[in-house]
Design an enzyme around this catalytic site. Structure first.
Site, PDB file in Angstrom:
ATOM      1  N   LYS A  13       0.819  -1.219   0.000  1.00  0.00           N
ATOM      2  CA  LYS A  13       0.000   0.000   0.000  1.00  0.00           C
ATOM      3  C   LYS A  13       0.856   1.273   0.000  1.00  0.00           C
ATOM      4  O   LYS A  13       0.571   2.205  -0.725  1.00  0.00           O
ATOM      5  CB  LYS A  13      -0.896   0.083   1.255  1.00  0.00           C
ATOM      6  CG  LYS A  13      -1.877  -1.031   1.421  1.00  0.00           C
ATOM      7  CD  LYS A  13      -2.776  -0.763   2.638  1.00  0.00           C
ATOM      8  CE  LYS A  13      -2.057  -0.806   3.969  1.00  0.00           C
ATOM      9  NZ  LYS A  13      -1.590  -2.143   4.381  1.00  0.00           N
ATOM     10  N   ARG A  88      -9.111   1.975   9.691  1.00  0.00           N
ATOM     11  CA  ARG A  88      -8.889   0.545   9.906  1.00  0.00           C
ATOM     12  C   ARG A  88     -10.008  -0.071  10.730  1.00  0.00           C
ATOM     13  O   ARG A  88     -10.028  -1.295  10.902  1.00  0.00           O
ATOM     14  CB  ARG A  88      -7.576   0.350  10.673  1.00  0.00           C
ATOM     15  CG  ARG A  88      -6.362  -0.003   9.831  1.00  0.00           C
ATOM     16  CD  ARG A  88      -5.153   0.023  10.744  1.00  0.00           C
ATOM     17  NE  ARG A  88      -4.064  -0.818  10.348  1.00  0.00           N
ATOM     18  CZ  ARG A  88      -2.925  -0.365   9.791  1.00  0.00           C
ATOM     19  NH1 ARG A  88      -2.785   0.904   9.506  1.00  0.00           N
ATOM     20  NH2 ARG A  88      -1.951  -1.190   9.530  1.00  0.00           N
ATOM     21  N   ARG A 127      11.015  -7.478   4.669  1.00  0.00           N
ATOM     22  CA  ARG A 127      11.063  -6.079   5.105  1.00  0.00           C
ATOM     23  C   ARG A 127      11.639  -5.989   6.523  1.00  0.00           C
ATOM     24  O   ARG A 127      12.367  -5.056   6.846  1.00  0.00           O
ATOM     25  CB  ARG A 127       9.656  -5.474   5.068  1.00  0.00           C
ATOM     26  CG  ARG A 127       9.640  -3.972   5.216  1.00  0.00           C
ATOM     27  CD  ARG A 127       8.291  -3.400   4.898  1.00  0.00           C
ATOM     28  NE  ARG A 127       7.340  -3.630   5.977  1.00  0.00           N
ATOM     29  CZ  ARG A 127       6.061  -3.274   5.931  1.00  0.00           C
ATOM     30  NH1 ARG A 127       5.576  -2.685   4.853  1.00  0.00           N
ATOM     31  NH2 ARG A 127       5.257  -3.502   6.943  1.00  0.00           N
ATOM     32  N   ARG A 133      12.117  -3.362  11.522  1.00  0.00           N
ATOM     33  CA  ARG A 133      10.948  -2.860  12.250  1.00  0.00           C
ATOM     34  C   ARG A 133      10.602  -3.780  13.407  1.00  0.00           C
ATOM     35  O   ARG A 133      10.532  -4.995  13.248  1.00  0.00           O
ATOM     36  CB  ARG A 133       9.742  -2.752  11.303  1.00  0.00           C
ATOM     37  CG  ARG A 133       9.738  -1.469  10.507  1.00  0.00           C
ATOM     38  CD  ARG A 133       8.607  -1.426   9.504  1.00  0.00           C
ATOM     39  NE  ARG A 133       7.299  -1.791  10.060  1.00  0.00           N
ATOM     40  CZ  ARG A 133       6.150  -1.468   9.490  1.00  0.00           C
ATOM     41  NH1 ARG A 133       6.149  -0.746   8.381  1.00  0.00           N
ATOM     42  NH2 ARG A 133       5.016  -1.842  10.006  1.00  0.00           N
ATOM     43  N   ARG A 144      -1.116  -9.009  13.269  1.00  0.00           N
ATOM     44  CA  ARG A 144      -1.547  -7.899  12.410  1.00  0.00           C
ATOM     45  C   ARG A 144      -2.470  -8.398  11.292  1.00  0.00           C
ATOM     46  O   ARG A 144      -3.451  -7.739  10.944  1.00  0.00           O
ATOM     47  CB  ARG A 144      -0.327  -7.160  11.850  1.00  0.00           C
ATOM     48  CG  ARG A 144       0.455  -6.430  12.950  1.00  0.00           C
ATOM     49  CD  ARG A 144       1.798  -5.942  12.469  1.00  0.00           C
ATOM     50  NE  ARG A 144       1.658  -4.813  11.577  1.00  0.00           N
ATOM     51  CZ  ARG A 144       2.398  -4.642  10.485  1.00  0.00           C
ATOM     52  NH1 ARG A 144       3.319  -5.490  10.159  1.00  0.00           N
ATOM     53  NH2 ARG A 144       2.204  -3.576   9.731  1.00  0.00           N
TER      54      ARG A 144
HETATM   55  P1  AMP Z   1       1.288   0.275   9.167  1.00  0.00           P
HETATM   56  O1  AMP Z   1       2.620   0.849   8.862  1.00  0.00           O
HETATM   57  O2  AMP Z   1       0.177   0.926   8.417  1.00  0.00           O
HETATM   58  O3  AMP Z   1       1.236  -1.218   9.049  1.00  0.00           O
HETATM   59  O4  AMP Z   1       0.998   0.614  10.710  1.00  0.00           O
HETATM   60  C1  AMP Z   1       1.872   0.191  11.726  1.00  0.00           C
HETATM   61  C2  AMP Z   1       1.130   0.154  13.064  1.00  0.00           C
HETATM   62  O5  AMP Z   1       0.660   1.456  13.404  1.00  0.00           O
HETATM   63  C3  AMP Z   1      -0.102  -0.729  13.105  1.00  0.00           C
HETATM   64  O6  AMP Z   1       0.215  -2.085  13.327  1.00  0.00           O
HETATM   65  C4  AMP Z   1      -0.853  -0.113  14.291  1.00  0.00           C
HETATM   66  O7  AMP Z   1      -0.261  -0.466  15.526  1.00  0.00           O
HETATM   67  C5  AMP Z   1      -0.592   1.374  14.067  1.00  0.00           C
HETATM   68  N1  AMP Z   1      -1.626   1.972  13.193  1.00  0.00           N
HETATM   69  C6  AMP Z   1      -1.443   2.500  11.959  1.00  0.00           C
HETATM   70  N2  AMP Z   1      -2.603   2.957  11.475  1.00  0.00           N
HETATM   71  C7  AMP Z   1      -3.546   2.717  12.410  1.00  0.00           C
HETATM   72  C8  AMP Z   1      -4.941   2.927  12.490  1.00  0.00           C
HETATM   73  N3  AMP Z   1      -5.618   3.494  11.473  1.00  0.00           N
HETATM   74  N4  AMP Z   1      -5.580   2.545  13.618  1.00  0.00           N
HETATM   75  C9  AMP Z   1      -4.924   1.991  14.647  1.00  0.00           C
HETATM   76  N5  AMP Z   1      -3.608   1.722  14.633  1.00  0.00           N
HETATM   77  C10 AMP Z   1      -2.920   2.080  13.521  1.00  0.00           C
END
Ligand code: AMP
Length: 191
Positions: A13, A88, A127, A133, A144
């Site tokens: 994404k 989300r 990654r 990370r 996740r």
């Molecule tokens: P991502 O890089 O989008 O996978 O986000 C990494 C982490 O950030 C996720 O696993 C959540 O812990 C947090 N996070 C990102 N976006 C959201 C969201 N819209 N709602 C809640 N937690 C989020």
């Protein structure tokens, strides 16, 4: 142009969001990136988010919603935005509706990237090695994915019912996927 990109963790994404955002001259807003920047900088927001992120859990809606509200209030988001990683949850969908309605605009489209689960886990493990990370260990990756299925996938139906959904194959080379997205959005890609 107000767009959302959705798909399970590791679907690519972030990469696609940037291409699309550049094309339309709008910011790509990644909630994950904003959280990570705040964690690195040790801000209050970062402290609130860090343990949820490390466990692969969602950061509570009230924290996330306020952060997005502040971000889309910035002047660079006046012409629109590409949201990556938000909304989300169904509660976040409602919040976003309110935010967009307040500005007198509407969502234009929701792009959903569909991918093969096994390949996703491979991508995430790769990654993890490259970026180190903290949320890319195998257990966290599984959590996740689970949360995505439970809490985020239902959003697809909501946007489908609104006639906003563009669902496409997220597998293959990055530029092939970009091409598919541009075609679906009916725009000519920039070279
Ligand atoms: P991502 O890089 O989008 O996978 O986000 C990494 C982490 O950030 C996720 O696993 C959540 O812990 C947090 N996070 C990102 N976006 C959201 C969201 N819209 N709602 C809640 N937690 C989020």
């Amino acid at each position: 142009m107000r767009l959302i990109i959705m798909g399970p963790p590791g679907a690519g994404k972030g990469t696609q969001a940037k291409f699309i955002a550049d094309h339309f001259g709008i910011p790509a807003i990644s909630t994950g990136d904003i959280f990570r920047a705040n964690v690195s900088a040790g801000t209050e927001l970062g402290v609130k988010a860090e343990h949820f992120m490390d466990a692969g859990e969602y950061v509570p809606d009230e924290v996330t919603n306020q952060m997005v509200r502040n971000r889309i209030d910035e002047p660079d988001a006046d012409p629109g935005f590409m949201l990556d990683g938000y909304p989300r949850t169904l509660a976040q969908v409602e919040e976003l509706d309110g935010m967009i309605k307040f500005t007198g605009h509407a969502l234009d489209a929701v792009v959903v990237l569909t991918v093969d689960e096994d390949e996703i886990v491979q991508r995430l493990l790769q990654r993890a090695e490259l970026e180190g990370r903290a949320d890319d260990t195998e257990d966290v990756i599984r959590r996740r994915q689970e949360l995505y299925t439970e809490q985020t996938e239902p959003l697809i139906g909501v946007y489908r019912d609104r006639g906003l959904l563009i669902e496409l194959d997220g597998m293959g080379e990055v530029d092939q996927v970009t091409q598919r997205i541009f075609e679906a959005l009916d725009v000519v890609p920039q070279s």
